[in-house]
Design a protein around this motif. Structure first.
Motif, short mmCIF file in Angstrom:
data_model
loop_
_atom_site.label_atom_id
_atom_site.label_comp_id
_atom_site.label_asym_id
_atom_site.label_seq_id
_atom_site.Cartn_x
_atom_site.Cartn_y
_atom_site.Cartn_z
N UNK A 147 0.79 -1.23 0.00
CA UNK A 147 0.00 0.00 0.00
C UNK A 147 0.82 1.27 0.00
N UNK A 148 1.89 1.32 0.81
CA UNK A 148 2.72 2.53 0.85
C UNK A 148 3.42 2.76 -0.48
N UNK A 149 3.92 1.70 -1.08
CA UNK A 149 4.56 1.82 -2.40
C UNK A 149 3.55 2.32 -3.43
N UNK A 199 9.61 0.82 2.18
CA UNK A 199 9.02 1.57 1.06
C UNK A 199 10.03 2.40 0.25
N UNK A 200 10.97 3.04 0.92
CA UNK A 200 11.96 3.86 0.20
C UNK A 200 12.79 3.00 -0.75
N UNK A 235 9.63 16.04 -0.21
CA UNK A 235 10.95 15.41 -0.07
C UNK A 235 10.99 14.05 -0.77
N UNK A 236 9.90 13.28 -0.64
CA UNK A 236 9.82 11.99 -1.32
C UNK A 236 9.89 12.19 -2.83
N UNK A 237 9.15 13.17 -3.33
CA UNK A 237 9.12 13.45 -4.76
C UNK A 237 10.50 13.89 -5.24
N UNK A 238 11.14 14.78 -4.52
CA UNK A 238 12.45 15.29 -4.94
C UNK A 238 13.48 14.18 -5.02
N UNK A 239 13.49 13.30 -4.02
CA UNK A 239 14.45 12.19 -4.03
C UNK A 239 14.18 11.26 -5.22
#
Length: 243
Positions: free
Chosen positions: A98-100, A158-159, A230-234
């Motif tokens: 789900x997180x992914x 997830x990361x 931050x998630x998007x930028x990475x």
């Protein structure tokens, strides 16, 4: 199987599926003299979604090859980036990812997700019907013949899961264009159009909104926006490095 014996060597990444081949990465196994190499590899534990080239005595062969006694088999992992037939590239994730799923949607990647366990046959059928790549940590699901395409998600973090999918498939990213709830496309919306979803403080503080064209959910740059940004930028930076 109790027939011709062959020697099989696996790429290191595939040893997760073949504990009996550790630590050297090789094993000897008997075949029945009739089963294909693809069947043999799967019987040893490796879903064919994770298999790239198959080599017999150094020459590449198809999964339909029938192993013969004494052959030296090399099983390679899927090459990155993986080319998936048919466009556009779309995904289907099972209940455990789900997180992914939300992170891929945040990046604008077309990602279907089943929040309840509908069973392997139904998931495989949906993958085929909608031509979606099935992402899962369920090895049995990834062995189903109905799948359009599939991939094993190696990490539980997830990361790391997101980084792996970006590396393996290199999807086009269009951040902030999909609903993280239902995968629908977002459109710009006025405050008046989404007023029924806003609390008093939100109504006074924010002026820029988006709304899902499918479920109607409203979006704005709220308290969690910096974390999402931050998630998007990475992810965007990683995708740029992979070009």
């Amino acid at each position: 199987m109790n027939g011709p014996e062959i020697h099989v060597e696996f790429d290191r990444e595939l040893l997760l599926f073949v504990p009996q081949a550790r630590p050297a990465g090789t094993l000897k196994t008997a075949t029945d003299g009739a089963s294909t190499l693809g069947h043999v590899v799967e019987s040893l534990g490796v879903p064919l979604t994770e298999v790239g080239a198959l080599l017999v005595d150094g020459r590449e062969v198809p999964v339909s090859h029938v192993p013969q006694a004494g052959e030296e088999i090399t099983v390679r992992k899927v090459a990155h980036p993986q080319q998936v037939p048919g466009a556009p590239l779309r995904f289907l994730l099972d209940v455990h990812l789900g997180t992914l799923a939300r992170r891929l949607r945040l990046l604008g990647v077309d990602t279907a997700y089943e929040a309840t366990d509908i069973g392997d046959p139904a998931l495989a059928s949906r993958s085929a019907a909608e031509r979606r790549v099935m992402l899962s940590r369920d090895r049995g699901l990834l062995r189903r013949r109905e799948l359009w395409a599939g991939a094993f998600v190696y990490s539980t973090r997830p990361e790391e899961q997101l980084a792996y999918v970006l590396d393996r498939f290199r999807p086009e990213l269009r951040p902030w264009t999909r609903c993280t709830q239902c995968n629908g496309l977002l459109r710009e919306a006025t405050k008046e159009e989404v007023a029924d979803q806003l609390k008093g403080g939100t109504h006074r503080t924010y002026d820029v909104f988006a709304q899902c064209t499918e479920c109607g959910r409203a979006y704005w740059r709220g308290a969690h926006h910096e974390q999402l940004e931050a998630i998007v930028e990475r992810a965007v930076a990683l995708r740029a490095q992979l070009r």
